[in-house]
Design a protein around this motif. Sequence first.
Motif, short mmCIF file in Angstrom:
data_model
loop_
_atom_site.label_atom_id
_atom_site.label_comp_id
_atom_site.label_asym_id
_atom_site.label_seq_id
_atom_site.Cartn_x
_atom_site.Cartn_y
_atom_site.Cartn_z
N ARG A 116 11.97 -31.38 33.85
CA ARG A 116 11.89 -31.46 35.30
C ARG A 116 10.95 -32.60 35.68
O ARG A 116 9.84 -32.70 35.16
CB ARG A 116 11.39 -30.14 35.87
N GLU A 240 11.13 -27.66 31.25
CA GLU A 240 11.57 -26.61 32.18
C GLU A 240 11.07 -25.22 31.78
O GLU A 240 10.98 -24.34 32.63
CB GLU A 240 13.11 -26.61 32.26
N ARG A 259 16.20 -33.58 37.63
CA ARG A 259 16.18 -32.90 36.34
C ARG A 259 16.95 -33.74 35.33
O ARG A 259 18.00 -34.30 35.65
CB ARG A 259 16.82 -31.51 36.43
#
Length: 277
Positions: A116, A240, A259
């Motif tokens: 992320r 993540e 992402r």
Amino acid sequence: MNQRSIDIVAVSDHPGVRWWQAVASYGFVAGVAGLRPSRSLGHDLLLPAALAATPGAAELTLYVEPQWRRRGIGSRLLAAVLAQTSEPRLVAEVAADSPGEAFCLRHHFRHTLAVRHDLLTYCDVHRAWLGELVDAEHPGYRLTHWTGDLPAELRVEELLRSPSRPGDAVLTAADTDGDLAAYAVAVVGAPAQPRARQYGPAVLPGHRGRWLERWVNAALIQRLQEVHPHLEEIETVTAEDDSRLLALREDLGFGLLRRTRRYELVCDNRTGPDDAR
């Protein structure tokens, strides 16, 4: 147009990077592939192990113009790369749910990491609240700062003992009795670029559970713009599955930018032109 009317041509005008182009008969470049050794920028030592460069691998970049996709061009570019590399593995980082990710899955790349990317914009920072975080007492600990350029061989403790100087990096740390406890680093690009890249925060074993990561990160955000007032935003990357660090990012005001996902291909599983889809 039939894929066989596309020539895959090696390009040698990029030092340190091998490039291939998919060239149509009238000279249009329909796609490119690039291959470089997996890079450690020195900054990798500041990243969690999952996010650092993959040793013994080469980084693959592959792009096909949208109007030329689904004609086997990407497969032929990949075949050219595999035929001319001696690296045991290829690593590609692609946007989540993108055509690049679909390509990796079709060609048997293995998914290894979800990442992320978050962004903090200074115009959204509540300066008084940030100051309160920085000024909060942490008994037994003190904040220290260092600025300069990151050396190739990076040890945070040594940087903190060296004098600050003008440079692209800002390091903020918490120590206790001279021993490093936690730190965060940001690296600034060219002066015309308004975005910095943050690494960390990291807390050393034996000092966790004391909110030191939030303390050093808030202090870094504050210090960074004092040293580089042209900055407008800070970008970070987080695995993540690192829920604690993601929660800290959100608490400090970072928001989702994008992402990406990392894929890996063992080069023994070679894809030839006849496998193009």
